[in-house]
Every structure is written in C-alpha cells, then in structure tokens.
Design a protein around this motif. Structure first.
Motif, PDB file in Angstrom:
ATOM      1  N   THR A 121       0.836  -1.200   0.000  1.00 16.98           N
ATOM      2  CA  THR A 121       0.000   0.000   0.000  1.00 16.98           C
ATOM      3  C   THR A 121       0.873   1.254   0.000  1.00 16.98           C
ATOM      4  O   THR A 121       2.076   1.192   0.215  1.00 16.98           O
ATOM      5  N   GLU A 122       0.220   2.361  -0.181  1.00 13.39           N
ATOM      6  CA  GLU A 122       0.882   3.660  -0.017  1.00 13.39           C
ATOM      7  C   GLU A 122       1.363   3.766   1.444  1.00 13.39           C
ATOM      8  O   GLU A 122       0.891   3.037   2.306  1.00 13.39           O
TER       9      GLU A 122
ATOM     10  N   THR B 111      -7.528  -7.041   4.905  1.00 12.62           N
ATOM     11  CA  THR B 111      -8.545  -6.148   5.469  1.00 12.62           C
ATOM     12  C   THR B 111      -9.301  -6.836   6.607  1.00 12.62           C
ATOM     13  O   THR B 111      -9.897  -6.169   7.446  1.00 12.62           O
TER      14      THR B 111
ATOM     15  N   ARG C  31      -8.756  -0.969   4.173  1.00 10.67           N
ATOM     16  CA  ARG C  31      -9.732  -0.776   3.085  1.00 10.67           C
ATOM     17  C   ARG C  31      -9.551   0.574   2.410  1.00 10.67           C
ATOM     18  O   ARG C  31      -9.839   0.740   1.231  1.00 10.67           O
ATOM     19  N   TYR C  32      -9.146   1.571   3.199  1.00 10.97           N
ATOM     20  CA  TYR C  32      -9.137   2.943   2.670  1.00 10.97           C
ATOM     21  C   TYR C  32      -7.770   3.359   2.143  1.00 10.97           C
ATOM     22  O   TYR C  32      -7.570   4.490   1.734  1.00 10.97           O
ATOM     23  N   ALA C  33      -6.822   2.423   2.157  1.00 10.91           N
ATOM     24  CA  ALA C  33      -5.494   2.743   1.618  1.00 10.91           C
ATOM     25  C   ALA C  33      -5.470   2.432   0.121  1.00 10.91           C
ATOM     26  O   ALA C  33      -6.317   1.687  -0.388  1.00 10.91           O
ATOM     27  N   HIS C  34      -4.508   2.987  -0.567  1.00 12.52           N
ATOM     28  CA  HIS C  34      -4.321   2.678  -1.981  1.00 12.52           C
ATOM     29  C   HIS C  34      -3.201   1.648  -2.141  1.00 12.52           C
ATOM     30  O   HIS C  34      -2.200   1.702  -1.431  1.00 12.52           O
TER      31      HIS C  34
ATOM     32  N   ARG D  35      -7.611   1.971  -4.872  1.00 13.32           N
ATOM     33  CA  ARG D  35      -8.027   1.855  -3.486  1.00 13.32           C
ATOM     34  C   ARG D  35      -8.400   0.406  -3.163  1.00 13.32           C
ATOM     35  O   ARG D  35      -9.067  -0.265  -3.938  1.00 13.32           O
ATOM     36  N   VAL D  36      -7.962  -0.067  -1.987  1.00 19.02           N
ATOM     37  CA  VAL D  36      -8.175  -1.465  -1.605  1.00 19.02           C
ATOM     38  C   VAL D  36      -9.651  -1.845  -1.674  1.00 19.02           C
ATOM     39  O   VAL D  36     -10.015  -2.895  -2.209  1.00 19.02           O
ATOM     40  N   GLU D  37     -10.506  -0.960  -1.167  1.00 22.21           N
ATOM     41  CA  GLU D  37     -11.957  -1.164  -1.200  1.00 22.21           C
ATOM     42  C   GLU D  37     -12.478  -1.651  -2.547  1.00 22.21           C
ATOM     43  O   GLU D  37     -13.323  -2.518  -2.627  1.00 22.21           O
TER      44      GLU D  37
END
Ligand SMILES: Cc1cc2nc3c(=O)[nH]c(=O)nc-3n(C[C@H](O)[C@H](O)[C@H](O)COP(=O)(O)OP(=O)(O)OC[C@H]3O[C@@H](n4cnc5c(N)ncnc54)[C@H](O)[C@@H]3O)c2cc1C
Ligand code: FES
Lengths: 388, 90
Positions: A233-234, A295, A302-305, B80-82
């Motif tokens: 992730t970022e 997650t 969930r809200y990370a890129h 985005r992971v979502e």
C-alpha cells in the motif's frame, strides 16, 4: 589460500563471499543478472526465530544475534529493527500448538510469549481483535532492508578483494574425475573459464541446473520454484503494523509495515507453480485474495491505496528446509530457502564459509538436518514452519 | 548548479545521491532503483526514471537505448483497496 567460485549473487552468495574473504580466501562471485535479481530483492524483509523445530530455532537464534551487530560490522545502514512477529490463533487447538512452540523456543533462549488480544491491540493499533483468541509474540524478531543488506555485504566483500561479476552466467564446469577444476562462464556473449579449488552452488531456484552441470542428477536436491507474491500500500503513519502479523490458519496471510517508507506489505500463501524460471507475472486472483485477508486482519487498510504488486520465487524443497552442505569433494550447496533465505543469510553464510575454508564451523547449524543428500535417501525432515 | 536537485519527487532523491552511487560502481538501473527507492513512489517512476537513465548514460558513456528499462509494476496507477475487495457484505 584457495580460490572459491560462488554461483548466485543473491543474499546467500554475496554474504558467503564476504565471509570467505574475511577468512582470507580468494573469491570469484558470479551473478547472471544483476545482484539481488533472484528471490532476494522480492522478499518481505521479515526475520524471525519463531520456528517449530529445534534446528531452525537454534539457527535463527544465532542469526538474530548476528543481525543485531551487522550494521556495525558492515558499516552500512541496513535498517534492521526488532519490531517483533505476532502470530494469531483462531481456535483453542491453535493456542495449544502455540504453547508447545513457545516452550521449545524458550528452551533455546527465544523469548516468545503468549499474549491476550488487549496487548496485541496495543502492539498493532489497526488490528481487528475480534476473530482472534491469543497471540504468540516475540519482540526480538524483526525486519531489515534487503536491498541495503545485500549491498552492505557486497561493498565490504569487494573491499576485501572479492571479484564480483554481474551479468555473468555460469554455463558449465571442467572436471577431473569427481573434482571440479574450472568454472566456465559467459559474459558479453563470450565464454571463458577460470581455474578454481572449490565451488558453492548458491543459485536457489536455479540450483538444480547447476547441480546438473556438476554431473549430478538434476533432482538429487529437488527444488521447485513457486510464485510467491506481495502487494504493497501507499505509506501509512508509522507504527500501524510494525511487527509482522500473521494468523497461520488464514492461508498464512500476513501484513508488515515497510521499515523504509511505511507502506503495508501484504502476503499470503496463495501460490502458483511458476511456469518457467523467469515467470514473474503477478496475478489478479492473488491481489484480490491477499487483500481480503489483509482487510480482515486490519480493516482500516480498506481505505489505503495499493501502489504495487510483485512476484518472486519460493525455492522449495519437499520439506521446506534448505539443502546446506557438501555434495562432492569440492562442490558445496546452500539453496532451497523457501521463505527463509534472507533471515538465515548471516548465519548460513558464516557456517558455509567456515565449512569451505576450515572443514568445520562454530555456527550452531545442524548439518545433518539440512543434509543435501537426505532427499535421495527419502529422509525428509519435519516441514519447516513457512509463512506465505 | 547550486542547492539540491531532486530527481525523484515521490521519494526525495537528489542527483548527488545518484551520482555518488554510480561512482561506487553501482550502474545497473534496477540496483540504483532499489538502493535509492527511485521509481518506487506512487507515480511508478514516470517522472524520475527517464532522468536517472540520462544521468546513467552521461556517467557511464552508454547510449540511453543500451540501458534496459526497469520492469513496470502493476497497478500502473494506485487503486483503493476497497475497490478490489468489494463491499462489506461480500
Ligand atoms: C515474495 C517473497 C517474500 C519473501 N519474504 C521473505 C522474508 O520475509 N524473510 C526471509 O527470510 N525470506 C523471504 N523470502 C525468501 C528469500 O527472499 C529467499 O529465500 C532468499 O532471498 C534466497 O536468497 P538466495 O541468495 O539463496 O537466492 P536468490 O536471491 O534467488 O539468488 C540466486 C541467484 O542465482 C543467480 N543465478 C542462477 N543461475 C545462475 C548461473 N547459472 N550463473 C550465475 N548466477 C546464477 C540468480 O540470478 C539469482 O540472483 C521471500 C521470498 C519471496 C519471493
Ligand atoms: S518521482 Fe520517482 S517514483 Fe515518482
């Protein structure tokens, strides 16, 4: 002084080159691609002594002691940090298994302990405590930067006179009976050879091909390349998931915060047999699968890129323990490290260098356990505890 | 030139750091990338990799087309992971 050829410029080959040079040997190191291009530069950075058998626990206990002093010894910032490993249990049976492992680890001086979910949450603020019952926590496990560690060893090895050649592929050997007398290599399209006194096969996933060049059966040490992938992730704020966090019963899924940039590295044991020894293509099923687990372990993810995904090889033997030792009079092997080659390197490299230079080593490495001939005898060890 | 010249804006890497590494004998772009984290930022190197190739070409005397490009990684743009794991009820 003898001349030793090392085949494979991953962490094992490079660290062994350094250790041999330290013992005064002349070393020539071959890497067919760029240094680290095999499994080493794809690794998840993790270092742990939480294993489930005596041989791996004792080896890793020693390795961690070397890691603790490596930065000073090599004079290079390798970002080794003891941020711990936290394994999470989802059932009562698993807690029992954790307790047994902890007893064995404690017996050899590894300070793992069982913790409750309140303590786990303090250690990993983004943890979802709900699915888990207890954790096995060793604060002395940790992580280091694989890129910097490899170069730290390489720079010092070169200073000690190691002739390190990249983009130079070993293509065969010259023999006198069972003894290898020279190594043939290709560089810039030209094949040349160099006389040597001993050879170390540190080619990991490619090691069976090197054994074949030495006149041995390709499958004497059976090593299969499995694709193991990671997603990152970022960067997140530091301290969100510093230890490696893993519920083994969820496909060995894990998360760990990168010690350099703070991105969360997510892995899982969703494996594919590689189509070839250059099949590094990441897969979409892995991306979805690993993020589902990640997650569940840490819902805020969930809200990370996602910024990247990559694949590398777990070079696996049938019992997931590496093959370390002597194959012929002057031909040695240290290969087949599945998910543990990076963490083991400081100990294995020292042991291997001492074996080659002096015929014995003071490293607590159980040579019988890792005997490269065990497969030929149909004598497997208990499977090394592998994550991802 | 005076002051620091940033080549990789995502990861704050300067031209001096790159040149120092090349002077130490690290001339493979994959290695430079990993030691300095060039091209590992959210832009995936779109800004910095061409600049690093130019520095490498100048310092090593190679032609830019003799220098292999580092492997591009998926996803090309951050996702985005979502979006990948679906809704809460899945
Ligand atoms: C996704 C992933 C995550 C991982 N996570 C961890 C972790 O958290 N902790 C950990 O300890 N381990 C981890 N591992 C495992 C670890 O990366 C490896 O075990 C370790 O890097 C092996 O090092 P090596 O030197 O034996 O092999 P490699 O790094 O694979 O090096 C072998 C080298 O030999 C070269 N070679 C092959 N054939 C020839 C030839 N004919 N001539 C010259 N050179 C040749 C190859 O190009 C290669 O560079 C992970 C692995 C992967 C893929
Ligand atoms: S500028 Fe270097 S990765 Fe974006």
């Amino acid at each position: 002084m003898s001349k030793v050829a090392i085949i494979g410029g991953g962490i094992i080959g490079v660290a062994t080159a350094y250790e041999l040079a330290k013992l005064g040997e002349e070393v020539i190191l071959f890497e067919k691609n760029y240094f680290g291009s095999g499994s080493t530069f794809r690794c998840a950075t993790g270092i742990r002594a939480q294993f489930t058998d005596e041989a791996n626990i004792r080896l890793m206990k020693y390795a961690v002691e070397r890691w603790e002093k490596l930065e000073e010894e090599l004079g290079f910032d390798i970002n080794f940090r003891q941020t711990g490993y936290l394994f999470l249990a989802t059932s009562e049976e698993e807690i029992e298994a954790f307790k047994n492992n902890i007893r064995l680890q404690n017996k050899f001086g590894v300070p793992t302990r069982l913790i409750d979910m309140d303590e786990a949450k303090e250690i990993v603020p983004i943890l979802n405590t709900e699915p888990f019952l207890a954790g096995a926590w060793n604060p002395k496990d940790g992580k280091a930067n694989p890129f910097k560690t490899l170069f730290a060893y390489l720079f010092r090895a070169k200073e000690l006179g190691v002739d390190a050649r990249e983009h130079t592929e070993v293509v065969g050997f010259e023999h006198e009976g069972d003894v290898i007398t020279a190594v043939k290599f290709r560089s810039n399209g030209k094949v040349e050879s160099v006389k040597v006194d001993a050879v170390l096969n540190a080619a990991n996933a490619w090691a069976p091909l090197i054994n074949e060049m030495a006149g041995l059966k390709r499958d004497l040490v059976p090593i299969t390349a499995y694709k193991h992938q990671l997603v990152k992730t970022e960067p997140l704020e530091r301290g969100q998931a510093e230890p490696l966090v893993c519920p083994p019963s969820w496909d060995d899924a894990y998360i760990i915060q990168d010690g350099e940039d703070g991105g969360i590295i997510c892995g899982a044991g969703i494996e594919h047999r590689a189509k070839s020894l250059d099949d590094y293509e990441p897969t979409y099923d892995f991306l979805r699968g690993v993020l589902r687990y990640a997650t569940m372990i840490a819902p805020p993810l969930r809200y990370a890129h996602i910024v990247r995904q990559w694949a590398g090889f777990y070079a696996k033997t049938p019992d997931k323990n590496p093959a370390i030792g002597k194959l012929l009079d002057n031909f040695y092997i240290a290969a087949g490290f599945s998910g543990h080659g990076f963490m083991m390197a400081p100990a294995v490299a020292q042991a291997m260098a001492e074996l080659i230079a002096k015929g014995r080593s003071k490293v607590p490495l159980d040579w019988e356990w890792y005997d490269p001939y065990r497969f030929g005898r149909g004598e497997l060890r208990s499977s090394a505890f592998q994550i991802g | 030139m005076s002051g620091k010249v940033i080549i990789c804006r995502c990861n704050d890497v300067t031209v001096e750091e790159i040149e120092a590494l090349i002077d130490e004998g690290v001339t493979d772009i994959e290695e430079i990338k990993r030691l300095l984290r060039i091209g590992m930022g959210p832009c995936q190197g779109r800004t910095c990799i061409p600049l690093v190739m130019a520095i490498l070409a100048r310092k090593t005397g190679k032609k830019p087309d003799e220098i292999p490009l580092p492997r591009a990684r998926v996803p090309i743009r951050p996702v985005r992971v979502e979006v990948l794991v679906g809704g809460d009820d899945e």
